[in-house]
Design an enzyme around this catalytic site. Structure first.
Site, PDB file in Angstrom:
ATOM      1  N   SER A   1       0.758  -1.327   0.101  1.00  0.00           N
ATOM      2  CA  SER A   1      -0.199   0.220  -0.155  1.00  0.00           C
ATOM      3  C   SER A   1       0.766   1.240  -0.106  1.00  0.00           C
ATOM      4  O   SER A   1       1.719   1.576  -0.863  1.00  0.00           O
ATOM      5  CB  SER A   1      -0.898   0.035   1.329  1.00  0.00           C
ATOM      6  OG  SER A   1      -2.097   0.886   0.843  1.00  0.00           O
TER       7      SER A   1
ATOM      8  N   HIS B   1      -7.769  -5.407  -0.027  1.00  0.00           N
ATOM      9  CA  HIS B   1      -6.514  -4.754   0.375  1.00  0.00           C
ATOM     10  C   HIS B   1      -5.862  -5.263   1.602  1.00  0.00           C
ATOM     11  O   HIS B   1      -6.393  -4.911   2.568  1.00  0.00           O
ATOM     12  CB  HIS B   1      -6.979  -3.126   0.510  1.00  0.00           C
ATOM     13  CG  HIS B   1      -5.644  -2.353   0.428  1.00  0.00           C
ATOM     14  ND1 HIS B   1      -4.890  -1.969  -0.664  1.00  0.00           N
ATOM     15  CD2 HIS B   1      -5.385  -1.535   1.628  1.00  0.00           C
ATOM     16  CE1 HIS B   1      -4.060  -1.174  -0.132  1.00  0.00           C
ATOM     17  NE2 HIS B   1      -4.107  -0.744   1.081  1.00  0.00           N
TER      18      HIS B   1
HETATM   19  C1  GTR Z   1      -5.244   4.506   1.779  1.00  0.00           C
HETATM   20  C2  GTR Z   1      -4.619   5.542   0.668  1.00  0.00           C
HETATM   21  C3  GTR Z   1      -4.013   4.682  -0.176  1.00  0.00           C
HETATM   22  C4  GTR Z   1      -3.237   3.262   0.368  1.00  0.00           C
HETATM   23  C5  GTR Z   1      -3.697   2.951   1.604  1.00  0.00           C
HETATM   24  C6  GTR Z   1      -2.863   2.091   2.696  1.00  0.00           C
HETATM   25  O1  GTR Z   1      -6.193   5.365   2.604  1.00  0.00           O
HETATM   26  O2  GTR Z   1      -5.954   5.990   0.065  1.00  0.00           O
HETATM   27  O3  GTR Z   1      -3.306   5.385  -1.118  1.00  0.00           O
HETATM   28  O4  GTR Z   1      -1.755   3.906   0.657  1.00  0.00           O
HETATM   29  O5  GTR Z   1      -4.296   3.843   2.283  1.00  0.00           O
HETATM   30  O6  GTR Z   1      -1.664   2.609   2.692  1.00  0.00           O
HETATM   31  O7  GTR Z   1      -3.237   1.169   3.428  1.00  0.00           O
END
Ligand code: GTR
Length: 402
Positions: free
Chosen positions: A236, A382
């Site tokens: 991420s 995610h």
């Molecule tokens: C989210 C962000 C992403 C990603 C993510 C993370 O909120 O919008 O770009 O980086 O966090 O790091 O888990």
């Protein structure tokens, strides 16, 4: 009618709405002056420096040169960690000439009884070194506040599986370098380099600071005789960080970016309709400290960007680079990540190295594609899972890092 039925069933999102394109994606192999790059030498002397300059100035911000190599003070070593599977090494990283508020605590596990220097995954973690596992031997420095429970992130770190595959893992909490909040820079690494408390429009953002920290960790790892090639890894926001670290520091033998999305592996000019994927506007509003101030110029004007993210991936050439996505992580735009990996591949072809063929279509889940540039999409959201680690290990092994 058919689309409406699928929509109602929640099977496809707004498939009826087309993807939004903000202009044409620049060609990685055409220089700013319009010159076609046809050889490794032209890439190395013309295009690569030009792209590094553009990403530094306009996207991540310029990082200072380290005054010297980072040093490691060993605090603890066990030959018998994780039920006898691992050697555990812990210590504090300092940088001569850089007066940090506290040192950076590093944790390393290496497979026991390795006959040669082992390849190591090196990446930062979100919740602290103690969150990787329930290993009671992991030291918790007094500056880790608030402290997350031991094992809080263990689902993301299948340590046995990684060690059994013949890889080591090195890690550090990313807050060591800079806490992930706007304004924190003054009290951490970036503040040391700007004692007057001001950042110029092309000065480094937090992502560049974290990436700089990864390179200082590399200073330490490269001196350890038991450590072989180092694959820089991140998930991420730390996946964005791993890519920028890999682009800048050729000592990383491979680069692995998980669910990195906007400002990471996905094409910035490609936007999913209905606010389903992250845009420059949203990312900079929510995380104003991540990028250089210059990056704000491109909010809602993505077509004006002098670069796009496939060129960041290409800056890792000719080293192996792996882009991993998750099917439900539309926020990171998996297809945009796939496309970027594919569009980086012609740069690898300068070395006659296989990337992702131009005719390759978006693969199905759990079917890795590519060669030296690899792409993989997993089912689910995610996150980081044992399946992802399996894919990273397979990729490294297929590229001779084993
Ligand atoms: C989210 C962000 C992403 C990603 C993510 C993370 O909120 O919008 O770009 O980086 O966090 O790091 O888990």
């Amino acid at each position: 009618a058919c689309a409406a039925v699928l929509l109602a069933a929640g099977i496809v999102g707004n498939a009826a709405e087309p993807v939004i394109w903000k202009g044409e994606v620049p060609d990685a192999l055409t220089s700013a002056s319009g010159r076609k790059i046809a050889t490794v030498q032209e890439w190395e002397t013309i295009r690569k420096p030009e792209l590094l300059e553009l990403f530094s100035r306009e996207v991540y911000g310029r990082s200072p040169r380290a005054p010297g190599k980072a040093e490691f003070r060993l605090l603890e070593r066990s030959e018998d960690a994780l039920d006898g599977k691992a050697i555990r090494i812990q210590g504090d990283v300092t940088i001569p000439g850089v007066n940090l508020p506290h040192p950076w605590r590093m944790l390393i596990y290496l497979p026991k009884n390795a006959k040669k220097p082992v390849p190591v995954f090196w990446g930062m973690n979100f919740k602290g070194n103690q969150a990787l596992s329930e290993d009671p031997g992991v030291l918790i420095p007094e500056w880790y506040q608030p402290v997350r429970p031991r094992g809080a992130a263990k689902s993301r770190y299948p340590l046995e599986q990684i060690l059994d595959a013949g890889y080591g893992i090195a890690t550090m909490r990313y807050y060591e370098i800079e806490p992930d909040r706007d304004g924190e820079w003054k009290n951490s690494l970036r503040g040391v380099f700007a004692p007057e408390g001001r950042l110029k429009p092309d000065d480094w953002g937090a992502i560049a600071a974290w990436a700089w920290g990864l390179s200082r960790g590399m200073d330490v790892l490269e001196k350890m005789p038991e450590v072989g090639p180092v694959a820089v890894w991140g998930h991420s926001r730390l996946g964005k960080t791993a890519l920028w670290a890999g682009a800048n520091d050729p000592r990383f033998a491979a680069v692995i970016s998980n669910d990195s999305g906007c400002g990471g592996a996905s094409i910035t000019r490609r936007i999913l309709p209905g606010g389903k994927s992250e845009t420059l506007k949203v990312i900079n509003e929510r995380f104003p400290h991540w990028f250089a101030k210059n990056f704000l110029k491109y909010i809602d004007r993505e077509e004006k960007l002098p670069v796009d993210q496939h060129e960041l991936i290409a800056l890792c050439a000719p080293r192996p680079v792996f882009i991993a996505s998750a099917a439900e992580d539309l926020w990171a735009d998996p297809e945009g990540e796939f496309l970027a990996a594919k569009l980086a591949s012609p740069v690898y072809a300068l070395w006659n190295l296989p990337g992702i063929p131009a005719e390759q279509e978006m693969p199905k889940v759990h079917e890795p594609v590519g060669g030296r540039v690899g792409y993989y999409i997993r089912s689910g959201g995610h996150d980081v899972t044992p399946r992802d680690w399996q894919a990273y290990c397979d990729f490294l092994s297929q590229n001779g890092i084993r």
